[in-house]
Every structure is written in structure tokens, then in C-alpha cells.
Design a protein around this motif. Structure first.
Motif, PDB file in Angstrom:
ATOM      1  N   ALA A 116       3.618  19.239  51.098  1.00 26.80           N
ATOM      2  CA  ALA A 116       3.096  20.601  51.148  1.00 26.80           C
ATOM      3  C   ALA A 116       3.305  21.310  49.812  1.00 26.80           C
ATOM      4  O   ALA A 116       4.365  21.190  49.205  1.00 26.80           O
ATOM      5  N   ASN A 117       2.290  22.041  49.366  1.00 29.03           N
ATOM      6  CA  ASN A 117       2.375  22.763  48.095  1.00 29.03           C
ATOM      7  C   ASN A 117       2.589  24.256  48.289  1.00 29.03           C
ATOM      8  O   ASN A 117       3.185  24.914  47.450  1.00 29.03           O
ATOM      9  N   ILE A 118       2.099  24.790  49.380  1.00 24.41           N
ATOM     10  CA  ILE A 118       2.221  26.222  49.637  1.00 24.41           C
ATOM     11  C   ILE A 118       3.592  26.499  50.243  1.00 24.41           C
ATOM     12  O   ILE A 118       4.112  25.716  51.043  1.00 24.41           O
ATOM     13  N   LYS A 119       4.158  27.626  49.857  1.00 24.40           N
ATOM     14  CA  LYS A 119       5.521  27.968  50.271  1.00 24.40           C
ATOM     15  C   LYS A 119       5.663  27.990  51.792  1.00 24.40           C
ATOM     16  O   LYS A 119       6.623  27.441  52.338  1.00 24.40           O
ATOM     17  N   SER A 120       4.706  28.585  52.476  1.00 24.60           N
ATOM     18  CA  SER A 120       4.789  28.664  53.940  1.00 24.60           C
ATOM     19  C   SER A 120       4.666  27.277  54.573  1.00 24.60           C
ATOM     20  O   SER A 120       5.287  27.004  55.598  1.00 24.60           O
ATOM     21  N   ALA A 121       3.893  26.393  53.958  1.00 24.93           N
ATOM     22  CA  ALA A 121       3.748  25.029  54.476  1.00 24.93           C
ATOM     23  C   ALA A 121       5.035  24.238  54.280  1.00 24.93           C
ATOM     24  O   ALA A 121       5.410  23.421  55.139  1.00 24.93           O
ATOM     25  N   ARG A 122       5.721  24.484  53.144  1.00 25.06           N
ATOM     26  CA  ARG A 122       7.007  23.804  52.917  1.00 25.06           C
ATOM     27  C   ARG A 122       8.026  24.263  53.963  1.00 25.06           C
ATOM     28  O   ARG A 122       8.783  23.455  54.518  1.00 25.06           O
ATOM     29  N   LYS A 123       8.038  25.564  54.236  1.00 25.69           N
ATOM     30  CA  LYS A 123       8.960  26.103  55.249  1.00 25.69           C
ATOM     31  C   LYS A 123       8.630  25.510  56.620  1.00 25.69           C
ATOM     32  O   LYS A 123       9.524  25.133  57.387  1.00 25.69           O
ATOM     33  N   ARG A 124       7.361  25.460  56.963  1.00 24.68           N
ATOM     34  CA  ARG A 124       6.939  24.913  58.250  1.00 24.68           C
ATOM     35  C   ARG A 124       7.378  23.451  58.382  1.00 24.68           C
ATOM     36  O   ARG A 124       7.834  23.017  59.439  1.00 24.68           O
ATOM     37  N   ALA A 125       7.266  22.682  57.299  1.00 26.56           N
ATOM     38  CA  ALA A 125       7.683  21.280  57.306  1.00 26.56           C
ATOM     39  C   ALA A 125       9.187  21.171  57.558  1.00 26.56           C
ATOM     40  O   ALA A 125       9.643  20.300  58.303  1.00 26.56           O
ATOM     41  N   ARG A 126       9.975  22.070  56.918  1.00 26.12           N
ATOM     42  CA  ARG A 126      11.427  22.068  57.141  1.00 26.12           C
ATOM     43  C   ARG A 126      11.745  22.397  58.601  1.00 26.12           C
ATOM     44  O   ARG A 126      12.584  21.739  59.221  1.00 26.12           O
ATOM     45  N   GLN A 127      11.085  23.410  59.135  1.00 26.58           N
ATOM     46  CA  GLN A 127      11.328  23.816  60.521  1.00 26.58           C
ATOM     47  C   GLN A 127      10.959  22.693  61.486  1.00 26.58           C
ATOM     48  O   GLN A 127      11.687  22.429  62.454  1.00 26.58           O
ATOM     49  N   ASN A 128       9.839  22.025  61.231  1.00 28.29           N
ATOM     50  CA  ASN A 128       9.407  20.940  62.107  1.00 28.29           C
ATOM     51  C   ASN A 128      10.412  19.799  62.112  1.00 28.29           C
ATOM     52  O   ASN A 128      10.658  19.188  63.162  1.00 28.29           O
TER      53      ASN A 128
END
Length: 87
Positions: free
Chosen positions: A2-14
Motif C-alpha cells: 500500500a502506498n497511501i497512508k490510510s491503506a497502510r494503516k488499514r493493512a496494519r489493522q487487518n
């Protein structure tokens, strides 16, 4: 990746949720195996205690969304039937 900040956060949460769900599912499966062992041992009182604890574990998994509600109901039905088979 993921390149977008919110996508990186979502990946961590998942990833955190996946690990938590896997742990909960493993605990539930282990509890079900313990019921099978108790039933095969033939001690009805001990098996009843284990079934009671296991049903709580199954309910907790369903409440947290780890398993579907109907899956929990089916598992509990199987546990009750196994206990009833002891006579």
C-alpha cells in the motif's frame, strides 16, 4: 504494498485482527477437541463441565464475528449431542 497512508494503516489493522481471530478460532477448536476427549473417556460429570465451558467459548467466537452465528449453533448442537450420547 500500500502506498497511501490510510491503506497502510488499514493493512496494519487487518493483520492485527487476523492474528486475533486466528487465536480465538484456535482456542475454540482446542476446546471442542477437549470435549471429544472427555466424552470418549466416559465420565459424564467431567464431560458436562467441559461442554459448558466450550459452549461459552463458541458463543464468544460468534459474538466477536470470528465464526457465523449458525456455525456456532451447529457446533453447540454437536456438543450437546455428544454429551447426550453418554447416557
Amino acid at each position: 504494498m500500500a502506498n497511501i497512508k490510510s491503506a497502510r494503516k488499514r493493512a496494519r489493522q487487518n493483520e492485527v485482527r487476523r492474528k486475533r481471530n486466528a487465536s480465538q478460532l484456535s482456542a475454540m477448536r482446542t476446546a471442542i477437541k477437549n470435549v471429544k476427549k472427555a466424552v470418549s473417556a466416559g465420565d459424564k460429570a467431567a464431560a458436562a463441565a467441559v461442554v459448558s465451558r466450550t459452549m461459552g467459548t463458541v458463543d464468544r467466537s460468534a459474538a466477536k464475528g470470528v465464526i457465523h452465528t449458525n456455525t456456532a449453533a451447529r457446533a453447540k448442537r454437536h456438543l450437546a449431542h455428544a454429551l447426550k450420547s453418554l447416557g
